[in-house]
Write an enzyme that holds these catalytic residues in place. Structure first.
Site, PDB file in Angstrom:
ATOM      1  N   GLY A 180      43.096 -96.654  45.682  1.00 20.01           N
ATOM      2  CA  GLY A 180      41.970 -97.528  45.354  1.00 20.01           C
ATOM      3  C   GLY A 180      42.295 -98.959  45.782  1.00 20.01           C
ATOM      4  N   SER A 192      48.238 -94.869  49.851  1.00 21.61           N
ATOM      5  CA  SER A 192      47.401 -96.043  50.027  1.00 21.61           C
ATOM      6  C   SER A 192      47.773 -97.077  48.959  1.00 21.61           C
ATOM      7  CB  SER A 192      45.928 -95.636  49.969  1.00 21.61           C
ATOM      8  OG  SER A 192      45.078 -96.668  50.391  1.00 21.61           O
ATOM      9  N   TRP A 193      46.813 -97.519  48.109  1.00 18.69           N
ATOM     10  CA  TRP A 193      47.188 -98.398  47.007  1.00 18.69           C
ATOM     11  C   TRP A 193      48.274 -97.754  46.146  1.00 18.69           C
ATOM     12  CZ3 TRP A 193      48.135-102.361  44.150  1.00 18.69           C
ATOM     13  CH2 TRP A 193      48.266-102.218  42.770  1.00 18.69           C
ATOM     14  N   ASP A 247      45.471 -94.322  61.472  1.00 18.98           N
ATOM     15  CA  ASP A 247      45.046 -94.899  60.201  1.00 18.98           C
ATOM     16  C   ASP A 247      44.535 -96.311  60.458  1.00 18.98           C
ATOM     17  OD1 ASP A 247      44.766 -95.969  57.642  1.00 18.98           O
ATOM     18  OD2 ASP A 247      46.545 -94.958  56.868  1.00 18.98           O
ATOM     19  N   HIS A 294      43.467 -91.962  57.548  1.00 19.53           N
ATOM     20  CA  HIS A 294      44.013 -92.496  56.302  1.00 19.53           C
ATOM     21  C   HIS A 294      43.973 -91.512  55.140  1.00 19.53           C
ATOM     22  CE1 HIS A 294      45.103 -95.515  53.354  1.00 19.53           C
ATOM     23  NE2 HIS A 294      44.015 -95.254  52.650  1.00 19.53           N
TER      24      HIS A 294
END
Length: 406
Positions: free
Chosen positions: A109, A183-184, A348, A383
């Site tokens: 997120g 990711s986050w 990505d 991604h």
């Protein structure tokens, strides 16, 4: 061999309300029940959504088959809500082998949430799998879709790191065998590993994001994505220009411009901003984009408002980490002999491959031996962890960790 479904031995997750915020990779995951909410929708606002690239080979419906598949769906053996202070109660669950090696999944997120697919990156016969929805996300209370301002109270990286520790202690875990973040989630995994290096052994990172200024600027501020996704970037900017009374000012602070609209008292303004912001990311997050998925989810933009709000909240505040912190602090990971596996899509466009390369070099420079740091760039992958090549690489990594953790 992979084990059959583990039956729910405690509390079904169905007693908690459906997560209103979804991580991009879950949105794209056609296999996830959580990615198909049963809720009313309106006509999708596609005004600021770029046209996807062609897919003549029909990879959307017939993706390439990789050697390693995800593990079968499983149900939680335990779930609940944990009070962590600041008015937040975090939803958490345990899956797999109750006596297995503890592994925790950190969703992305910020503002995403876990779903049933998050459980299937691990061998359920070997691992005790722990998932939780971060502050303001998913089944945690308050959720940003219900109480926006309350969901942002104490919503910072140090607080989330302390939440992982609270969950570890609540579940009686001495040390995490695996911390997986994408990711986050990769940012949070590194922040946790560096704050509590004695509480984790192996780290698996997908789509690395180090929260350096150039990464934030590339994605949201200076048009870095324009090189490969020009229409998507122009659409992202066009929404602000079309709704601005002072474009000369707001074009220099696009994140601030989106933030002001996402916090607007006007529902239509919030929904339009969410559609434009999240639509921009959806349109660059996967190699093969399914237009019907974008249309479906932008048809219920209020579901995505929390995702947009939380992500902007963290981006504006530099991820609540010091500049260069996650690279500067890798020495403690080398000192504690962390085993690190990094998986990153070669294509990505959300989190650049250079972040994974920088981290790999920093870890080795700090003294991590080559055998303890693995970097795999996956050809043809973007991604999202719903990309078959990324899922394959992630499962292979957690399987390799079994030999280290036995």
């Amino acid at each position: 061999s992979k084990q059959p479904r583990v039956k729910d031995m405690h509390t079904s997750i169905s007693r908690y309300r459906y997560p209103a915020v979804l991580l991009l990779s879950f949105i794209f995951s056609r296999s996830s029940a959580f990615a198909t909410p049963n809720m009313s929708s309106s006509k999708a606002d596609l005004t600021y959504i770029s046209k996807p690239a062609s897919d003549a080979s029909n990879q959307i419906n017939n993706p390439v088959t990789y050697p390693q598949s995800m593990y079968p769906d499983i149900e939680p053996t335990k779930s609940g809500l944990l009070n962590v202070g600041d008015g937040h109660q975090l939803y958490y669950e345990e899956c797999g082998n109750p006596d297995g090696v503890p592994a925790i999944f950190l969703h992305g997120g910020p503002g995403g949430g876990c779903d049933e697919r998050s459980r299937t990156f691990f061998d359920p016969a070997f691992y005790k799998i722990v998932l939780f929805d971060q502050r303001g996300s998913g089944r945690s209370i308050p959720n940003a879709s219900d109480e926006l301002e309350l969901s942002l109270v104490g919503n910072t990286t140090p607080k989330l790191v302390s939440d992982i520790e609270a969950i570890r202690k609540e579940l009686g875990v001495d040390k995490w065998g695996v911390v997986l973040g994408g990711s986050w989630g990769s940012t949070l995994a590194l922040a946790y590993a560096q704050a509590h290096p004695d509480k984790c052994r192996c780290i698996l990172l997908r789509g690395v994001f180090l929260f350096t200024p150039d990464e934030v600027s590339y994605l949201f501020c200076n048009g870095g994505t324009y090189g490969q996704n020009p229409e998507a970037w122009e659409s992202y900017c066009q929404y602000i220009e079309d709704t601005s009374s002072d474009w000369s000012r707001e074009k220099t602070n696009l994140l601030g411009a989106y933030s002001s609209r996402l916090h607007s008292d006007d529902v239509a303004t919030r929904e339009a901003a969410a559609a434009a912001f999240v639509g921009y990311e959806l349109s660059i997050s996967k190699t093969f984009i399914d237009p019907s998925i974008i249309e479906k989810y932008l048809g219920t933009p209020s579901v995505l408002i929390p995702f947009a709000v939380m992500e902007v909240h963290y981006m504006i505040n530099a991820g609540f980490v010091k500049r260069g912190q996650l690279l500067d602090n890798v020495q403690c990971m080398a000192d504690h002999k962390h085993r690190v596996s990094i998986v990153h899509g070669r294509n990505d466009y959300v989190c650049q491959p250079q972040a994974a390369w920088r981290l790999t070099k920093a870890l080795k420079q700090a003294g991590c031996p080559d055998e303890d740091v693995e970097l795999e760039f996956v050809s043809g992958a973007g991604h999202s962890d719903s990309e078959p090549g990324l899922a394959d690489a992630m499962v292979r990594a957690t399987d390799r960790f079994r030999d280290v953790l036995k």
